[in-house]
Design a protein around this motif. Structure first.
Motif, mmCIF file in Angstrom:
data_model
loop_
_atom_site.group_PDB
_atom_site.id
_atom_site.type_symbol
_atom_site.label_atom_id
_atom_site.label_comp_id
_atom_site.label_asym_id
_atom_site.label_seq_id
_atom_site.Cartn_x
_atom_site.Cartn_y
_atom_site.Cartn_z
ATOM 1 N N TYR A 151 28.788 59.592 5.222
ATOM 2 C CA TYR A 151 29.043 58.325 4.023
ATOM 3 C C TYR A 151 28.109 58.671 3.217
ATOM 4 C CZ TYR A 151 29.000 53.619 3.041
ATOM 5 O OH TYR A 151 29.979 52.344 2.262
ATOM 6 N N ARG A 152 28.706 58.710 1.357
ATOM 7 C CA ARG A 152 28.211 58.996 0.675
ATOM 8 C C ARG A 152 28.483 58.441 -0.651
ATOM 9 N NH1 ARG A 152 28.123 65.916 1.532
ATOM 10 N NH2 ARG A 152 26.975 65.789 2.762
ATOM 11 N N HIS A 153 30.461 58.297 -0.168
ATOM 12 C CA HIS A 153 30.658 57.203 -2.020
ATOM 13 C C HIS A 153 30.940 56.282 -1.450
ATOM 14 C CE1 HIS A 153 32.733 61.399 -2.333
ATOM 15 N NE2 HIS A 153 32.638 61.439 -1.155
ATOM 16 N N GLY A 154 30.426 55.058 -0.505
ATOM 17 C CA GLY A 154 30.268 53.722 -0.719
ATOM 18 C C GLY A 154 31.189 53.206 -0.381
ATOM 19 N N MET A 155 31.081 51.806 -0.385
ATOM 20 C CA MET A 155 32.456 50.527 0.300
ATOM 21 C C MET A 155 33.826 51.209 -0.079
ATOM 22 S SD MET A 155 33.617 48.957 2.602
ATOM 23 C CE MET A 155 32.566 48.357 4.501
ATOM 24 N N PHE A 156 32.775 51.056 -2.032
ATOM 25 C CA PHE A 156 34.278 51.119 -2.384
ATOM 26 C C PHE A 156 35.206 51.970 -2.239
ATOM 27 C CE2 PHE A 156 36.756 51.815 -7.137
ATOM 28 C CZ PHE A 156 37.001 49.974 -7.137
ATOM 29 N N GLY A 157 34.232 53.480 -2.328
ATOM 30 C CA GLY A 157 35.415 54.849 -2.902
ATOM 31 C C GLY A 157 35.543 54.954 -0.748
ATOM 32 N N TYR A 158 34.894 54.384 0.044
ATOM 33 C CA TYR A 158 35.441 54.186 0.833
ATOM 34 C C TYR A 158 36.721 53.110 1.258
ATOM 35 C CZ TYR A 158 35.964 54.684 6.555
ATOM 36 O OH TYR A 158 36.789 54.754 8.207
ATOM 37 N N LEU A 159 36.952 52.449 0.752
ATOM 38 C CA LEU A 159 38.134 51.388 0.696
ATOM 39 C C LEU A 159 39.149 52.119 0.425
ATOM 40 C CD1 LEU A 159 36.684 47.718 0.137
ATOM 41 C CD2 LEU A 159 37.680 48.705 2.483
ATOM 42 N N GLU A 160 38.893 53.124 -1.602
ATOM 43 C CA GLU A 160 40.075 54.024 -2.316
ATOM 44 C C GLU A 160 39.699 54.863 -1.346
ATOM 45 O OE1 GLU A 160 41.544 52.920 -5.114
ATOM 46 O OE2 GLU A 160 40.344 50.719 -3.993
ATOM 47 N N GLN A 161 40.197 55.669 -0.368
ATOM 48 C CA GLN A 161 40.220 56.663 0.610
ATOM 49 C C GLN A 161 39.761 58.242 -0.604
ATOM 50 O OE1 GLN A 161 43.967 56.609 1.259
ATOM 51 N NE2 GLN A 161 43.956 54.898 2.721
ATOM 52 N N ALA A 162 38.501 56.994 -0.855
ATOM 53 C CA ALA A 162 37.755 58.939 -1.748
ATOM 54 C C ALA A 162 37.436 59.319 -0.193
ATOM 55 C CB ALA A 162 36.591 58.100 -2.780
ATOM 56 N N SER A 163 37.055 58.914 0.040
ATOM 57 C CA SER A 163 36.225 59.531 1.614
ATOM 58 C C SER A 163 37.041 59.310 2.706
ATOM 59 C CB SER A 163 34.707 59.682 1.641
ATOM 60 O OG SER A 163 34.716 58.194 2.640
ATOM 61 N N SER A 164 37.467 59.530 3.606
ATOM 62 C CA SER A 164 38.538 60.663 4.956
ATOM 63 C C SER A 164 37.111 59.810 5.409
ATOM 64 C CB SER A 164 38.642 62.157 4.939
ATOM 65 O OG SER A 164 37.957 62.715 5.513
ATOM 66 N N ALA A 165 38.747 59.789 7.080
ATOM 67 C CA ALA A 165 37.791 58.529 7.931
ATOM 68 C C ALA A 165 36.353 59.447 8.592
ATOM 69 C CB ALA A 165 39.530 58.037 8.581
ATOM 70 N N SER A 166 37.116 60.610 8.365
ATOM 71 C CA SER A 166 35.757 61.890 9.108
ATOM 72 C C SER A 166 34.501 62.115 8.348
ATOM 73 C CB SER A 166 37.063 63.000 9.120
ATOM 74 O OG SER A 166 37.215 63.890 8.402
ATOM 75 N N SER A 167 34.404 61.932 7.770
ATOM 76 C CA SER A 167 33.383 61.811 7.187
ATOM 77 C C SER A 167 32.563 60.209 6.887
ATOM 78 C CB SER A 167 34.055 61.502 5.404
ATOM 79 O OG SER A 167 34.552 60.300 4.999
ATOM 80 N N VAL A 168 32.523 59.455 8.135
ATOM 81 C CA VAL A 168 32.096 58.313 8.677
ATOM 82 C C VAL A 168 32.116 58.507 9.827
ATOM 83 C CG1 VAL A 168 32.560 56.699 5.859
ATOM 84 C CG2 VAL A 168 33.946 56.693 8.491
ATOM 85 N N GLU A 169 30.618 57.877 10.340
ATOM 86 C CA GLU A 169 30.776 57.571 11.684
ATOM 87 C C GLU A 169 30.434 56.306 12.311
ATOM 88 O OE1 GLU A 169 27.252 58.898 15.543
ATOM 89 O OE2 GLU A 169 26.765 59.608 13.212
ATOM 90 N N VAL A 170 31.475 56.037 12.985
ATOM 91 C CA VAL A 170 31.221 54.622 13.218
ATOM 92 C C VAL A 170 30.944 54.542 14.578
ATOM 93 C CG1 VAL A 170 32.678 52.231 14.150
ATOM 94 C CG2 VAL A 170 33.477 54.308 11.687
ATOM 95 N N PHE A 171 29.363 53.735 15.300
ATOM 96 C CA PHE A 171 28.903 53.555 16.410
ATOM 97 C C PHE A 171 28.901 52.621 17.418
ATOM 98 C CE2 PHE A 171 26.295 54.883 12.216
ATOM 99 C CZ PHE A 171 25.838 56.162 12.881
ATOM 100 N N HIS A 172 28.672 53.017 18.306
ATOM 101 C CA HIS A 172 29.039 52.023 19.445
ATOM 102 C C HIS A 172 28.280 52.101 20.171
ATOM 103 C CE1 HIS A 172 31.261 54.735 23.170
ATOM 104 N NE2 HIS A 172 29.936 55.742 22.126
ATOM 105 N N ASP A 173 26.780 52.647 19.828
ATOM 106 C CA ASP A 173 25.879 52.177 20.913
ATOM 107 C C ASP A 173 25.250 51.050 20.457
ATOM 108 O OD1 ASP A 173 24.837 52.001 17.664
ATOM 109 O OD2 ASP A 173 24.036 54.258 18.242
ATOM 110 N N LEU A 174 24.070 50.268 21.399
ATOM 111 C CA LEU A 174 23.216 49.405 21.463
ATOM 112 C C LEU A 174 22.067 49.583 21.484
ATOM 113 C CD1 LEU A 174 23.525 45.667 22.087
ATOM 114 C CD2 LEU A 174 23.203 46.324 24.529
ATOM 115 N N TRP A 175 21.246 48.995 20.788
ATOM 116 C CA TRP A 175 19.596 49.145 21.221
ATOM 117 C C TRP A 175 19.231 47.809 20.813
ATOM 118 C CZ3 TRP A 175 17.370 53.812 19.852
ATOM 119 C CH2 TRP A 175 18.336 54.729 19.080
#
Length: 255
Positions: A151-175
């Motif tokens: 995750y390198r491009h920030g939320m704006f870049g992510y929304l603008e598809q500057a980074s693909s969905a595979s470039s971030v990790e979406v978690f489902h862990d519980l701590w």
């Protein structure tokens, strides 16, 4: 600038006479201007977005506002900048017209023989507090969120598809962060002598999928309700799960 120092941290006054608490850190936060001495960083969380917050009473006496995670990069990062995520926990205490921030010392701050035992840095997690009643400070619960090493491009870049969905990790862990050792002196005086430890909860049952931005509600029977959110492709989720905290188990609910 005057200061009192011990092995746990420093309590100082800046040029304006405002109290400034500092904690030991390997490097100073580049987004924070601080008069802290070498080897310490200011406890201010600094500008951020994607964090989560909840009220918390320490040992039934001191009301605070607790903040977890988030992103301190500008929403529209400058060219060549890299996103900066957090897994820090800050608390804010009010005393009349004065508000004082503290960064809590957790197991995320220490590495022994590998990765620290704590949630990965992330934004848009869901949080809740369990057992914060009477004289008990309880536990801070954290579920999901997204980030990851790519995750390198920030939320704006992510929304603008500057980074693909595979470039971030979406978690489902519980701590959960055990806050039984959180001392009143830490919140009142800025001298935090004990480390608070994160614990990963291994849960059976119909676990929620990966997601971020979910809503949570903790009822009086220690059931944590998790609903909605989005996946890595920004598809909205309409699922509802119940996590039984007293007997760890996920249940998937359907109408």
């Amino acid at each position: 600038m005057g200061s009192d120092t011990d092995s746990r941290g420093t309590v100082s006054k800046d040029v304006n006479g405002d109290v400034e608490y500092c904690y030991r850190s390997g490097s100073a936060d580049p987004y924070t201007v601080t008069d802290c001495s070498v080897g310490y960083s200011c406890s201010l969380p600094g500008p951020r977005h994607g964090h989560r917050a909840v009220t918390l009473t320490v040992h039934g006496k001191v009301l605070t506002y607790a903040v977890f995670g988030g992103e301190s990069t500008h929403l529209v990062p400058s060219s060549g900048s890299t996103s900066k995520l957090s897994n820090d926990v800050h608390v804010l205490r009010f005393a009349g017209a004065l508000a004082t921030w503290l960064k809590l010392r957790t197991s995320c701050d220490y590495v022994s023989g590998g990765e620290p035992m704590c949630p990965a840095q992330r934004r848009d997690a869901a949080i809740a507090v369990m057992g914060n009643s009477g004289g008990e400070t309880g536990r801070l619960l954290v579920f999901g969120g997204f980030g990851g090493a790519e995750y390198r491009h920030g939320m704006f870049g992510y929304l603008e598809q500057a980074s693909s969905a595979s470039s971030v990790e979406v978690f489902h862990d519980l701590w959960y962060l055990d806050m039984a050792e959180l001392e009143e002196d830490c919140v009142l005086e800025g001298l935090c002598g004990k480390t608070l430890y994160w614990h990963l909860v291994d849960v059976t049952g119909a676990r929620p999928g990966t997601g971020f931005g979910a809503g949570t509600l903790l009822d009086g029977s220690a059931n944590l309700y998790i609903t909605g959110g989005a996946d890595s492709s920004f598809r909205e989720l309409d699922e509802l799960f119940i996590f039984q905290l007293r007997d760890p188990l996920y249940k998937h609910c359907s109408a």
